[in-house]
Design an enzyme around this catalytic site. Structure first.
Site, PDB file in Angstrom:
ATOM      1  N   THR A 196       0.837  -1.201   0.000  1.00 47.57           N
ATOM      2  CA  THR A 196       0.000   0.000   0.000  1.00 47.57           C
ATOM      3  C   THR A 196       0.872   1.250   0.000  1.00 47.57           C
ATOM      4  O   THR A 196       1.989   1.222   0.488  1.00 47.57           O
ATOM      5  CB  THR A 196      -0.873  -0.044   1.262  1.00 47.57           C
ATOM      6  OG1 THR A 196      -1.809  -1.092   1.089  1.00 47.57           O
ATOM      7  CG2 THR A 196      -1.592   1.252   1.534  1.00 47.57           C
ATOM      8  N   ARG A 224     -13.786  -7.854  -0.889  1.00 47.23           N
ATOM      9  CA  ARG A 224     -13.132  -7.514   0.378  1.00 47.23           C
ATOM     10  C   ARG A 224     -12.644  -6.056   0.335  1.00 47.23           C
ATOM     11  O   ARG A 224     -12.077  -5.607  -0.638  1.00 47.23           O
ATOM     12  CB  ARG A 224     -11.949  -8.460   0.609  1.00 47.23           C
ATOM     13  CG  ARG A 224     -11.131  -8.164   1.879  1.00 47.23           C
ATOM     14  CD  ARG A 224      -9.917  -7.314   1.598  1.00 47.23           C
ATOM     15  NE  ARG A 224      -9.057  -7.195   2.767  1.00 47.23           N
ATOM     16  CZ  ARG A 224      -8.034  -6.345   2.864  1.00 47.23           C
ATOM     17  NH1 ARG A 224      -7.746  -5.553   1.862  1.00 47.23           N
ATOM     18  NH2 ARG A 224      -7.304  -6.297   3.953  1.00 47.23           N
ATOM     19  N   GLY A 250      -4.970  -5.190   6.826  1.00 52.14           N
ATOM     20  CA  GLY A 250      -6.056  -4.238   6.953  1.00 52.14           C
ATOM     21  C   GLY A 250      -7.107  -4.596   7.976  1.00 52.14           C
ATOM     22  O   GLY A 250      -7.628  -3.718   8.681  1.00 52.14           O
TER      23      GLY A 250
HETATM   24  N1  ASP Z   1      -3.669  -2.281   4.417  1.00 57.44           N
HETATM   25  C1  ASP Z   1      -3.852  -2.816   3.099  1.00 57.44           C
HETATM   26  C2  ASP Z   1      -5.105  -3.656   3.070  1.00 57.44           C
HETATM   27  O1  ASP Z   1      -5.289  -4.443   3.978  1.00 57.44           O
HETATM   28  C3  ASP Z   1      -2.730  -3.668   2.637  1.00 57.44           C
HETATM   29  C4  ASP Z   1      -1.381  -3.046   2.703  1.00 57.44           C
HETATM   30  O2  ASP Z   1      -1.116  -2.184   3.549  1.00 57.44           O
HETATM   31  O3  ASP Z   1      -0.532  -3.443   1.884  1.00 57.44           O
HETATM   32  O4  ASP Z   1      -5.831  -3.585   2.117  1.00 57.44           O
END
Ligand code: ASP
Length: 329
Positions: A196, A224, A250
């Site tokens: 992310t 999701r 997440g």
């Molecule tokens: N937080 C993000 C999610 O769960 C994933 C990530 O931080 O790479 O969608």
């Protein structure tokens, strides 16, 4: 919401995901590529602030650049769902007004962070999903793409590895590490991380803003939604306290309302930024098995970049200074 606006020294911080980034699993060239990408994005954000742009302008410009870079799991280079599709999430928040906009499950907007900003500017709603969000983005004149625009071979290989190992939904960089381990060769890139991206900034007028964008988890179930587009979970900004953008598993960040919790600990408990952020990353999240990190800036320009994983792609730059970028602890 901003207390008396005082001249502030502008600063912007960014992240490109946290995770298990073993030095053994990243080649010097890969490491250089990540540092160079982070450096360029910081310069772009710094330029916006230097030219009098708002914190909101700066975080959107930085996240847009990170989305366009295939090294990170957002925009072009986003991970795949279990169905081999892309579902992108993004959010922006203006700490000066508490205005916020977010999109989830979009697959046709070239830059989801700009779609989130369009939702903010439209002003009627905060969170839009799927086709309705795409229609709003199209109406705002944003660039639209075919879903294949987001795909890269590296991410497809990660999906295949995740599905072959029956690993369930995996964080972007964990997927890369699994892939590398299976081949017995160094990973395509970076070992394990959540890819992310996000940015937080303080502008010269003392305004704070945060933005986050992601493809989510490799092999996630279609439909999701993670923490990134949820205001208070993966993204939050309040001019009285701080701007926060998260990266990690997440579901855990949603359950502890991580980004808002940093601000709440400052507002209600009187904690300084670093103590508030550390409490969330090193206490609240690990208590439920949550891995990841966050970036945060407070209204005085203090910045902290804590994570409970081996590494987090991250960096910051203050007005008039050179960018600093980091990967490991
Ligand atoms: N937080 C993000 C999610 O769960 C994933 C990530 O931080 O790479 O969608």
């Amino acid at each position: 919401m901003t207390p008396t606006a005082t001249a502030a020294v502008p600063v912007i911080a960014i992240h490109g995901g946290a995770g298990t980034l073993s030095r053994a699993h990243i080649s010097p060239e890969q490491e250089r590529a990540y540092h160079a990408a982070l450096h360029a994005v910081l310069l772009a954000g710094q330029a916006v602030l230097a030219h009098g742009g708002s914190a909101l302008d700066a975080v959107c410009a930085a996240v847009q650049a990170l989305e366009d870079c295939p090294l990170f799991n957002a925009g072009h280079g986003a991970v795949f769902t279990a169905d081999g599709t892309h579902e992108l999430d993004a959010a922006v928040m203006d700490g000066a007004t508490l205005a916020a906009g977010a999109v989830a499950g979009v697959a046709r907007v070239r830059n989801p962070v700009l779609a989130a900003r369009a939702v903010l500017q439209h002003g009627q709603h905060v969170l839009m999903v799927g086709e309705g969000a795409e229609r709003l983005a199209r109406g705002a004149g944003l660039a639209m793409v075919e879903p294949g625009y987001f795909s890269t071979d590296a991410r497809r290989a990660q999906l295949q590895a995740a599905q072959a190992s029956a690993a369930g939904a995996v964080l972007d960089h964990d997927g890369a590490a699994a892939l590398a381990a299976g081949r017995g060769t160094p990973p395509l890139h970076e070992g394990r991380k959540m890819g992310t991206v996000g940015a937080v900034a303080l502008d010269a007028q003392g305004r704070l803003a945060a933005a986050t964008s992601t493809g989510g988890l490799t092999n996630k179930r279609p439909g999701r939604v993670g923490d990134s587009p949820l205001i208070g979970a993966g993204t939050y900004a309040d001019g009285r306290t701080a701007a926060v953008s998260c990266t990690g598993h997440g579901e855990s960040f949603i359950r502890v309302a991580a980004a808002h919790d940093v601000c709440a600990r400052m507002a209600y408990g009187g904690l300084p930024l670093a103590a508030a952020a550390d409490a969330v990353v090193h206490d609240a999240l690990p208590a439920i098995g949550g891995s990841g990190g966050l970036i945060a800036v407070d209204r005085h320009g203090n910045v902290c970049l804590p994570f409970n994983t081996e590494g987090m792609y991250r960096g910051l730059v203050r007005a008039g200074q050179a960018p600093e970028t980091f990967i490991y602890r």
